[in-house]
Motif scaffolding. Structure first.
Motif, PDB file in Angstrom:
ATOM      1  N   GLU A 268       0.924  -1.042  -0.053  1.00 15.81           N
ATOM      2  CA  GLU A 268      -0.005  -0.009  -0.060  1.00 15.81           C
ATOM      3  C   GLU A 268       0.897   1.096  -0.081  1.00 15.81           C
ATOM      4  OE1 GLU A 268      -3.231   2.522  -0.139  1.00 15.81           O
ATOM      5  OE2 GLU A 268      -3.245   0.260  -0.343  1.00 15.81           O
ATOM      6  N   PRO A 269       0.783   1.948  -0.973  1.00 16.93           N
ATOM      7  CA  PRO A 269       1.766   3.313  -1.154  1.00 16.93           C
ATOM      8  C   PRO A 269       1.418   4.132  -0.130  1.00 16.93           C
ATOM      9  CG  PRO A 269       0.833   2.590  -3.358  1.00 16.93           C
ATOM     10  CD  PRO A 269       0.077   1.779  -2.264  1.00 16.93           C
ATOM     11  N   SER A 270       2.454   4.969   0.538  1.00 19.83           N
ATOM     12  CA  SER A 270       2.144   6.058   1.211  1.00 19.83           C
ATOM     13  C   SER A 270       1.530   7.112   0.646  1.00 19.83           C
ATOM     14  CB  SER A 270       3.416   6.559   1.909  1.00 19.83           C
ATOM     15  OG  SER A 270       4.298   7.155   0.858  1.00 19.83           O
ATOM     16  N   ALA A 271       0.774   8.232   1.152  1.00 19.89           N
ATOM     17  CA  ALA A 271       0.115   9.231   0.555  1.00 19.89           C
ATOM     18  C   ALA A 271       1.326  10.268  -0.058  1.00 19.89           C
ATOM     19  CB  ALA A 271      -0.488  10.177   1.826  1.00 19.89           C
ATOM     20  N   ARG A 272       2.551  10.158   0.411  1.00 20.33           N
ATOM     21  CA  ARG A 272       3.427  10.989  -0.119  1.00 20.33           C
ATOM     22  C   ARG A 272       3.835  10.351  -1.474  1.00 20.33           C
ATOM     23  NH1 ARG A 272       9.545  11.706   2.377  1.00 20.33           N
ATOM     24  NH2 ARG A 272       9.518   9.410   1.923  1.00 20.33           N
ATOM     25  N   VAL A 273       4.129   9.056  -1.755  1.00 17.91           N
ATOM     26  CA  VAL A 273       4.238   8.563  -2.842  1.00 17.91           C
ATOM     27  C   VAL A 273       3.230   8.536  -3.844  1.00 17.91           C
ATOM     28  CG1 VAL A 273       4.713   6.134  -3.926  1.00 17.91           C
ATOM     29  CG2 VAL A 273       6.003   6.722  -1.930  1.00 17.91           C
ATOM     30  N   ARG A 274       2.159   8.461  -3.335  1.00 13.79           N
ATOM     31  CA  ARG A 274       0.730   8.561  -4.168  1.00 13.79           C
ATOM     32  C   ARG A 274       0.721  10.076  -4.816  1.00 13.79           C
ATOM     33  NH1 ARG A 274      -2.852   4.841  -5.172  1.00 13.79           N
ATOM     34  NH2 ARG A 274      -3.065   3.071  -3.539  1.00 13.79           N
ATOM     35  N   GLU A 275       1.154  10.898  -3.845  1.00 10.22           N
ATOM     36  CA  GLU A 275       0.789  12.389  -4.294  1.00 10.22           C
ATOM     37  C   GLU A 275       2.046  12.610  -5.143  1.00 10.22           C
ATOM     38  OE1 GLU A 275      -0.416  16.360  -4.471  1.00 10.22           O
ATOM     39  OE2 GLU A 275      -1.400  14.461  -4.017  1.00 10.22           O
ATOM     40  N   THR A 276       3.173  12.462  -5.011  1.00 11.16           N
ATOM     41  CA  THR A 276       4.662  12.659  -6.074  1.00 11.16           C
ATOM     42  C   THR A 276       4.081  11.900  -7.206  1.00 11.16           C
ATOM     43  OG1 THR A 276       5.790  12.547  -4.264  1.00 11.16           O
ATOM     44  CG2 THR A 276       6.919  12.233  -6.269  1.00 11.16           C
TER      45      THR A 276
END
Length: 391
Positions: A268-276
């Motif tokens: 499950e990707p972190s919010a930071r990775v998804r946002e990037t």
């Protein structure tokens, strides 16, 4: 069988000679294997020894200089007549400080009365070094040696119909390779196993068309190594849960490349990775929409930069470069770049690897496309879902 008609090679040489005349260059010595291939067709893994192609305004055809051991390679892959494929014996390699291949080439230029001309050299090419220059300067004291590093690179910019066809095939190869690699990635799988599959798929090709070795080894770091732009796999590493992976790959067909990069998250990707990833895709889409004939390279980069700046991000490195023929160590053409200050005007059939990667603190995200400038904008040669993949 040559990959192009003889007339296409002749037209390339004509364009090179025109560029030479504009710069007052009478003789051009090419040592970059990509440029050698472009004008002569020469294609062999002999670039670890000195070799070259000479184009002179007073000579009808290029002259290819090759090691005697590789004469058959040259005879099989070049379009020129036999007398313009010249080989040198190995004695020119044994003691390079005493006798060197540049002495051999200098002797040819003297024989043809070209020893006192303005001679263009690829000063900043990977396959031309200071020793070679010093030997030429010594053997050709009456010549004027000038820098012509990117002369042919710029001629290569606008692709022919056949070149674009080869890049399309390279794109189909890398798409298949990327799909299979993403499917193989999972917790506990060795990185080297996925890398082996990548090499296998790049060489197997599409089923209809076989592939070749790429000019750059697959870039495929995992975890914190994704913060580095040019790591390969690790020899003993295994993919782990909650780990980021990105892969920059390229198919190669007739030495033409179509690079493609995608980023994968295991778990499950972190919010930071998804946002990037979201920002990278948005910036890529904006940059693609900015590409059209008449626009400059710096304007395309500015559109990308303005997009990521809205989110507090900034990218210092170029975000794209011309691409086509490639030999190790790179598939980049080394001419136009999407970067600040590059005022190159885009023209139809120029091809680029648009590379909007972000390498941040402890991780990196890259999602890229190979593109062609068309009459009204641009189109992607590579066609693959433009998203963060989750495994």
């Amino acid at each position: 069988m040559l990959p192009f008609e003889k007339t296409e090679y002749q037209e390339r040489v004509r364009k090179v000679k025109t560029s030479m005349e504009e710069q007052g260059i009478e003789v051009l010595l090419l040592t970059d294997p990509s440029n050698m291939n472009y004008v002569s067709g020469y294609d062999a893994m002999s670039y670890y020894v000195p070799q070259g192609v000479i184009i002179a305004t007073g000579l009808e055809e290029p002259v290819c200089f090759i090691r005697l051991q590789d004469l058959y390679c040259a005879s099989e892959t070049t379009w020129m007549c036999d007398e313009n494929v010249i080989s040198y014996p190995d004695k020119y390699l044994w003691e390079p400080k005493v006798l060197h291949v540049m002495d051999f080439i200098g002797g040819f230029l003297k024989e043809k009365g070209l020893h006192n001309k303005k001679i263009g050299l690829e000063f900043d090419a990977y396959y031309f070094n200071a020793h070679w220059y010093n030997r030429l300067e010594k053997v050709l004291p009456d010549a004027t040696l000038v820098d012509a590093t990117a002369l042919v690179n710029w001629v290569r910019g606008q692709k022919s119909v056949k070149e674009l066809e080869y890049m399309q095939i390279a794109a189909r190869i890398v798409e298949k390779t990327m799909y299979n690699a993403i499917e193989k990635i999972g917790v506990g799988v060795r990185e080297s196993e996925v890398a082996a599959g990548v090499y296998s798929d790049l060489v197997k090709g599409t089923g209809v068309y076989g592939g070749e070795y790429p000019a750059l080894a697959p870039v495929m770091p995992a975890g914190e190594r994704t913060a580095g732009a040019h790591f390969s796999w690790t020899t003993e590493g295994k993919y782990q849960d909650s780990q980021l992976v990105y892969m920059e790959l390229s198919g190669s067909y007739k030495r033409y490349h179509a690079p493609l990069t995608r980023t994968i998250f295991i778990g499950e990707p972190s919010a930071r990775v998804r946002e990037t990833a979201k920002i990278v895709v948005e910036g890529l889409n904006v940059a693609l929409s900015a590409v059209k004939p008449g626009v400059t390279c710096e304007e395309v980069e500015k559109a990308w930069q303005a997009t990521i700046n809205k989110y507090g991000l900034e990218k210092e490195s170029r975000m794209g470069y011309t691409v086509g023929i490639g030999y190790p160590p790179v598939w980049m053409e080394n001419s136009a770049f999407f970067k600040p200050g590059d005022k190159t005007v885009l023209k139809p059939n120029m091809t680029f690897h648009m590379m909007p990667g972000m390498w941040l603190d402890g991780y990196g995200v890259a999602i890229t496309e190979t593109i062609r400038v068309n009459e009204s904008g641009c189109e992607t040669i590579t066609r693959f879902p433009r998203e963060l993949f989750v495994r």
